[in-house]
Design an enzyme around this catalytic site. Structure first.
Site, PDB file in Angstrom:
ATOM      1  N   LEU A  37       0.806  -1.230   0.000  1.00  0.00           N
ATOM      2  CA  LEU A  37       0.000   0.000   0.000  1.00  0.00           C
ATOM      3  C   LEU A  37       0.838   1.278   0.000  1.00  0.00           C
ATOM      4  O   LEU A  37       1.926   1.321   0.558  1.00  0.00           O
ATOM      5  CB  LEU A  37      -0.930  -0.012   1.221  1.00  0.00           C
ATOM      6  N   GLY A  40      -1.677   6.407  -2.661  1.00  0.00           N
ATOM      7  CA  GLY A  40      -2.799   6.285  -3.605  1.00  0.00           C
ATOM      8  C   GLY A  40      -3.905   5.446  -2.976  1.00  0.00           C
ATOM      9  O   GLY A  40      -5.087   5.825  -2.976  1.00  0.00           O
ATOM     10  N   HIS A  41      -3.519   4.291  -2.413  1.00  0.00           N
ATOM     11  CA  HIS A  41      -4.499   3.437  -1.724  1.00  0.00           C
ATOM     12  C   HIS A  41      -5.118   4.181  -0.529  1.00  0.00           C
ATOM     13  O   HIS A  41      -6.321   4.101  -0.300  1.00  0.00           O
ATOM     14  CB  HIS A  41      -3.831   2.161  -1.202  1.00  0.00           C
ATOM     15  N   GLN A  65      -5.575 -12.114 -12.557  1.00  0.00           N
ATOM     16  CA  GLN A  65      -5.396 -10.933 -13.399  1.00  0.00           C
ATOM     17  C   GLN A  65      -3.956 -10.779 -13.897  1.00  0.00           C
ATOM     18  O   GLN A  65      -3.611  -9.770 -14.504  1.00  0.00           O
ATOM     19  CB  GLN A  65      -5.882  -9.675 -12.689  1.00  0.00           C
ATOM     20  N   LYS A 153      -6.410   6.045 -11.395  1.00  0.00           N
ATOM     21  CA  LYS A 153      -5.107   5.609 -11.914  1.00  0.00           C
ATOM     22  C   LYS A 153      -5.313   4.460 -12.905  1.00  0.00           C
ATOM     23  O   LYS A 153      -4.674   4.382 -13.935  1.00  0.00           O
ATOM     24  CB  LYS A 153      -4.230   5.179 -10.738  1.00  0.00           C
ATOM     25  N   ASP A 154      -6.219   3.543 -12.534  1.00  0.00           N
ATOM     26  CA  ASP A 154      -6.566   2.426 -13.418  1.00  0.00           C
ATOM     27  C   ASP A 154      -7.918   2.758 -14.056  1.00  0.00           C
ATOM     28  O   ASP A 154      -8.940   2.149 -13.738  1.00  0.00           O
ATOM     29  CB  ASP A 154      -6.628   1.130 -12.602  1.00  0.00           C
ATOM     30  N   GLN A 157      -9.992   0.151 -15.892  1.00  0.00           N
ATOM     31  CA  GLN A 157     -10.505  -0.808 -14.900  1.00  0.00           C
ATOM     32  C   GLN A 157     -11.762  -0.268 -14.211  1.00  0.00           C
ATOM     33  O   GLN A 157     -12.740  -0.988 -14.014  1.00  0.00           O
ATOM     34  CB  GLN A 157      -9.401  -1.073 -13.874  1.00  0.00           C
ATOM     35  N   ARG A 191       4.078  -0.897  -8.310  1.00  0.00           N
ATOM     36  CA  ARG A 191       5.134  -1.379  -9.209  1.00  0.00           C
ATOM     37  C   ARG A 191       6.294  -0.391  -9.353  1.00  0.00           C
ATOM     38  O   ARG A 191       7.322  -0.746  -9.918  1.00  0.00           O
ATOM     39  CB  ARG A 191       4.543  -1.687 -10.594  1.00  0.00           C
TER      40      ARG A 191
HETATM   41  P1  AMP Z   1      -3.917  -2.144  -6.684  1.00  0.00           P
HETATM   42  O1  AMP Z   1      -3.479  -2.535  -5.315  1.00  0.00           O
HETATM   43  O2  AMP Z   1      -2.802  -1.692  -7.565  1.00  0.00           O
HETATM   44  O3  AMP Z   1      -4.808  -3.165  -7.324  1.00  0.00           O
HETATM   45  O4  AMP Z   1      -4.818  -0.850  -6.510  1.00  0.00           O
HETATM   46  C1  AMP Z   1      -5.923  -0.855  -5.668  1.00  0.00           C
HETATM   47  C2  AMP Z   1      -6.718   0.385  -5.909  1.00  0.00           C
HETATM   48  O5  AMP Z   1      -5.923   1.538  -5.648  1.00  0.00           O
HETATM   49  C3  AMP Z   1      -7.213   0.499  -7.362  1.00  0.00           C
HETATM   50  O6  AMP Z   1      -8.543   0.983  -7.361  1.00  0.00           O
HETATM   51  C4  AMP Z   1      -6.250   1.504  -7.940  1.00  0.00           C
HETATM   52  O7  AMP Z   1      -6.787   2.229  -9.035  1.00  0.00           O
HETATM   53  C5  AMP Z   1      -6.015   2.419  -6.753  1.00  0.00           C
HETATM   54  N1  AMP Z   1      -4.762   3.161  -6.925  1.00  0.00           N
HETATM   55  C6  AMP Z   1      -3.534   2.662  -7.178  1.00  0.00           C
HETATM   56  N2  AMP Z   1      -2.640   3.654  -7.340  1.00  0.00           N
HETATM   57  C7  AMP Z   1      -3.322   4.822  -7.208  1.00  0.00           C
HETATM   58  C8  AMP Z   1      -2.970   6.202  -7.283  1.00  0.00           C
HETATM   59  N3  AMP Z   1      -1.714   6.600  -7.546  1.00  0.00           N
HETATM   60  N4  AMP Z   1      -3.919   7.115  -7.071  1.00  0.00           N
HETATM   61  C9  AMP Z   1      -5.209   6.735  -6.820  1.00  0.00           C
HETATM   62  N5  AMP Z   1      -5.609   5.461  -6.741  1.00  0.00           N
HETATM   63  C10 AMP Z   1      -4.683   4.503  -6.930  1.00  0.00           C
END
Ligand code: AMP
Length: 283
Positions: A37, A40-41, A65, A153-154, A157, A191
């Site tokens: 985390l 963003g999270h 995925q 960000k996604d 998705q 990443r």
């Molecule tokens: P992930 O753990 O990468 O699957 O991301 C989980 C959630 O966090 C997804 O809804 C992503 O779009 C969101 N997320 C990841 N990075 C960011 C970011 N930089 N800003 C806003 N939301 C993010």
């Protein structure tokens, strides 16, 4: 102060706790993540906390995925750090299912979202959105929150999930949350940890390139030439491959050739062995 955060690892315990909250009339927010985390999270978590009574975050690296040549094995995980951070954030419950809990050996169902799930990321990561839609549908049905929070960000998705939730009548409001960036503009991502020091410095060009494309098309430059110049800029900055740069309309992410008043510019590109995605809204 002793921690009040609850950690559950089974759907049964998740539902039991949610049932007890529902009986007390609490509204519930869900923030699905794959862990590792970052801010963003946490921005999603804070949006949930500020608009619902109880917030649940899920930590699950969803193998469905990841493609066969992707980074499932090396995907960063740090459960202890994630739990401690979510505790400080004020999350009420963390759902950490194991593989068997989410996908028992006889698991079969897959959710396909045609159209929006087949362009851009759907082309370069075949099966990715099937994995995402399937796991998100499961998480939503397991917890039935009032709202579920996903990052822009996604962006694609987010659109796929909205389409699926509408099509399947899942009674959840899907909330999109703004992209959180580093000071120089690089979008936060689990990443980014793969980037070497030098790659990290160059990675910001992705955001700058999108920004420049946005400026150009607003000024009237042809979308196709703005995209070509953007690709050149990325290659000149050390990116090794550009999967796509696309200018898309806001409603359904269909690619457009002529800019009218608003659009998204989306990109996926490789720097070394790391694939980065980003997008900006224009207009
Ligand atoms: P992930 O753990 O990468 O699957 O991301 C989980 C959630 O966090 C997804 O809804 C992503 O779009 C969101 N997320 C990841 N990075 C960011 C970011 N930089 N800003 C806003 N939301 C993010």
């Amino acid at each position: 102060m002793p921690s009040k955060i609850e950690i559950v690892r089974t759907v049964e315990k998740l539902r039991k706790k949610i049932f007890s909250w529902r009986k007390k009339g609490f509204s519930i927010g869900l923030v699905p993540t794959m862990g590792a985390l970052h801010d963003g999270h946490f921005s999603l978590v804070q949006q949930s906390i500020s608009s619902t009574d109880k917030t649940i975050t899920t930590l699950f690296v969803n193998p469905k995925q990841f493609g066969p040549n992707e980074d499932l094995i090396t995907y960063p995980t740090d459960e202890v750090a994630d739990i401690s951070a979510l505790d400080s954030q004020g999350v009420d419950m963390i759902f950490i299912p194991n593989l068997e809990e989410m996908y028992p050996v006889d698991f079969k169902t897959e959710i396909i979202v045609p159209g929006i799930g087949e362009i851009m990321e759907g082309v370069y990561r075949p099966g990715f959105f099937i994995g995402v839609a399937t796991v998100v549908a499961k998480l939503l049905i397991q917890s039935l929150p009032d709202r579920a929070f996903f990052g822009e960000k996604d962006l694609q998705q987010l659109y796929v999930i909205k389409q699926m939730v509408t099509d399947l009548d899942i009674p959840v409001e899907v909330v999109g949350c703004p992209i959180i960036r580093e000071q120089d503009g690089l979008a936060l991502s689990s990443r980014n940890i793969y980037l070497s020091k030098d790659e990290r410095l160059r990675a910001v060009e992705l955001y700058k390139t999108l920004d420049q494309i946005g400026e150009k098309i607003v000024k009237g430059e042809l979308i196709s030439s703005a995209i070509e110049e953007g690709k050149k800029r990325l290659f000149n900055s050390g990116f090794s491959k550009v999967d796509y740069i696309a200018v898309c309309e806001n409603d359904n992410l269909t690619e457009i050739e002529y800019f009218q008043s608003t659009a998204y510019v989306l990109c996926a590109a490789w720097i070394g062995r790391t694939r980065l995605i980003d997008n900006i809204r224009v207009g």
